[in-house]
Design an enzyme around this catalytic site. Sequence first.
Site, short mmCIF file in Angstrom:
data_model
loop_
_atom_site.label_atom_id
_atom_site.label_comp_id
_atom_site.label_asym_id
_atom_site.label_seq_id
_atom_site.Cartn_x
_atom_site.Cartn_y
_atom_site.Cartn_z
N LYS A 238 0.84 -1.20 0.00
CA LYS A 238 0.00 0.00 0.00
C LYS A 238 0.88 1.26 0.00
O LYS A 238 0.68 2.17 -0.77
CB LYS A 238 -0.89 -0.05 1.24
CG LYS A 238 -1.93 1.02 1.29
CD LYS A 238 -2.85 0.78 2.48
CE LYS A 238 -3.82 1.93 2.63
NZ LYS A 238 -4.73 1.75 3.75
N GLY A 299 -4.85 -2.52 5.28
CA GLY A 299 -3.99 -3.62 4.83
C GLY A 299 -4.56 -5.00 5.14
O GLY A 299 -4.63 -5.86 4.27
N GLU A 385 -3.98 -7.43 15.19
CA GLU A 385 -3.54 -6.08 14.83
C GLU A 385 -4.72 -5.09 15.01
O GLU A 385 -4.51 -3.91 15.23
CB GLU A 385 -3.03 -6.05 13.38
CG GLU A 385 -2.09 -4.89 13.09
CD GLU A 385 -1.32 -5.02 11.80
OE1 GLU A 385 -0.16 -5.50 11.82
OE2 GLU A 385 -1.85 -4.65 10.74
O1 F6P Z 1 2.26 -4.72 9.97
C1 F6P Z 1 2.04 -3.38 9.78
C2 F6P Z 1 1.48 -3.08 8.40
O2 F6P Z 1 1.34 -1.70 8.30
C3 F6P Z 1 0.17 -3.79 8.11
O3 F6P Z 1 -0.93 -3.18 8.64
C4 F6P Z 1 0.20 -3.91 6.63
O4 F6P Z 1 -0.69 -4.89 6.20
C5 F6P Z 1 1.63 -4.24 6.39
O5 F6P Z 1 2.35 -3.49 7.36
C6 F6P Z 1 2.16 -3.98 5.00
O6 F6P Z 1 2.06 -2.63 4.60
P1 F6P Z 1 2.24 -2.19 3.09
O7 F6P Z 1 1.14 -2.82 2.29
O8 F6P Z 1 2.15 -0.71 3.10
O9 F6P Z 1 3.58 -2.67 2.61
#
Ligand code: F6P
Length: 571
Positions: A238, A299, A385
């Site tokens: 994300k 996420g 989480e």
């Molecule tokens: O574990 C923390 C977190 O922010 C999750 O909430 C999320 O799913 C994961 O890291 C990955 O984040 P990104 O999709 O931004 O790489």
Amino acid sequence: MKTNPLLNFNKLACYHFKIFRIFAFWIQYLFMLPKINPTTLPEWKALENHYRNRNIHLRDCFLQDAHRFENFSITTPNFLFDFSKNLVNKETMTLLINLAKACELESCIKAYFGGQIINETEERAVFHTALRSTDPRFTVTGGKQMYAEIQQTLQKMKAFSRKVIHGEYKGYTGKKITDIVNIGIGGSDLGPKMATEALKDFSSGLRVHFVSNIDYSQIQSIFEKINPEQTLFIIASKTFTTQETMTNAHTAKNWFLNQGGTKEDIAQHFIAISCQPEEVEKFGIKAENRFEFWDWVGGRFSMWSAIGLSLMLGIGPENFEQLLRGAENIDIHFRETDFSQNIPVIMAMLGIWYRNFHHATTHAVLPYAQNLDLFPDYLQQADMESNGKSVDRNGEKVNYATGPILWGRAGTNGQHAFYQLIHQGTTLVPSDFIGFVKSHHTESTHHEKLMANFFAQTEALAFGKAEREVCNESTNTKLIPHKTLEGNKPTNTLLFQELTPYTLGQLVAIYEHKIFVQGAIWNIFSFDQFGVELGKVLANTILDEIKNEKIGQHDSSTKGLINYYIQHKNQ
Ligand code: F6P
């Protein structure tokens, strides 16, 4: 003196804008979630009293009520939810539902499906349900109708998946793609990985691999299995800044270049799923190869979005669509069904009953399907989480327990590992049993034995083995206390017809809404995750210290450990 009419107009515009801002501010608060400490409610106290005066053994409950199963189970067109083996009677259920009402759950559900800013700490809506809605009434957030945009991305994913699955999308040497490598972590990994494994009987023929850990061993073992000419890498993040994902993404890119691919070929072999177009471009991925999603998709609830592309490639667009339909079916059930018959609400309130009144610290999820072995791992992030919080929506430290430790493993393997503790240990472990009437293989002897174990376990947990039964069987009186099983261990059973994309969609949505309900009762913000941020920041500081071999300010333990590492790493 004559006044400038333009000045007057500006003054008036400013005034109206101010009024609008004040109005918008209050409207926003109007839609915010209630902020009620549940323990202050008379409904909570009533449950405390009820708990103190309870004297329930499941053996008696079933003896006293010949219709207990009918009274405490819900049958839907394709699955059965049996909650009769819980430490509850009709009064308990009424009191639990009363608590849900007193916590204004109904208005919380409205705000959730209405796309309101219920993730207040991150100032976002929590709107993954819009991704599976066929009803445009439930795809409006912030006054914006999202239906067309959501469908556009979905269609783009489907068209792309069809091209890859049918071999029309070629690698840089003109060969068809055979392997997909999803690089992501947390919500950008666990959902698609769990579902790809769960639905492997619906495989499109493409091999889908998942890399999440920053430990090189994981990506290395995948490199050993793939051919760069026929592999598509999906960088799923994300933020497109997550250390693990970006490190693995760059490693994959270097590997690809070292294996014969050129810089120009990268565009063909690397796809991005992200909300950050600039970062994606910097990495060298073509704008048209970025699949978009929105900041209102959290996420851990993102497998329904473009984050599910690896899954769609693995099972095909039609099956992915079925997954969405299953989830939507539960969304409708959750939104429209009276709390007393509402499956996610009942599961959530039973969880509250055990966590807050019986003081259970853990909750087990036990799928009797090997393909669902990763389901508890996936749920760990979704649940822990979300509800692993100790500050309430007023910013106060909570004076009650919140999310339990969630864990589990596919039956029957778990039976030969940890079930002993559930049966005879000193900790209460409320458990969910998930099973399927039909299997996708033809080995009926296996499935019948699996299901026999499935039914036997909840029976044994509920009814145990009374002392007199043991006495009748054993001549060795010393063994009687050891062989006696108290029973009275609570379980839920979800029995589906079959493990299909549709039922998996239902199953995941049930748990998503259960998590939502519990967060609402506990008066916490379920949709942020500040707890995981500190470790990330510290890791970056320490990484610099390791690289420069110069340790900064730390406690003596952390300093000692880093020092030991630096001293020994080159030996
Ligand atoms: O574990 C923390 C977190 O922010 C999750 O909430 C999320 O799913 C994961 O890291 C990955 O984040 P990104 O999709 O931004 O790489």
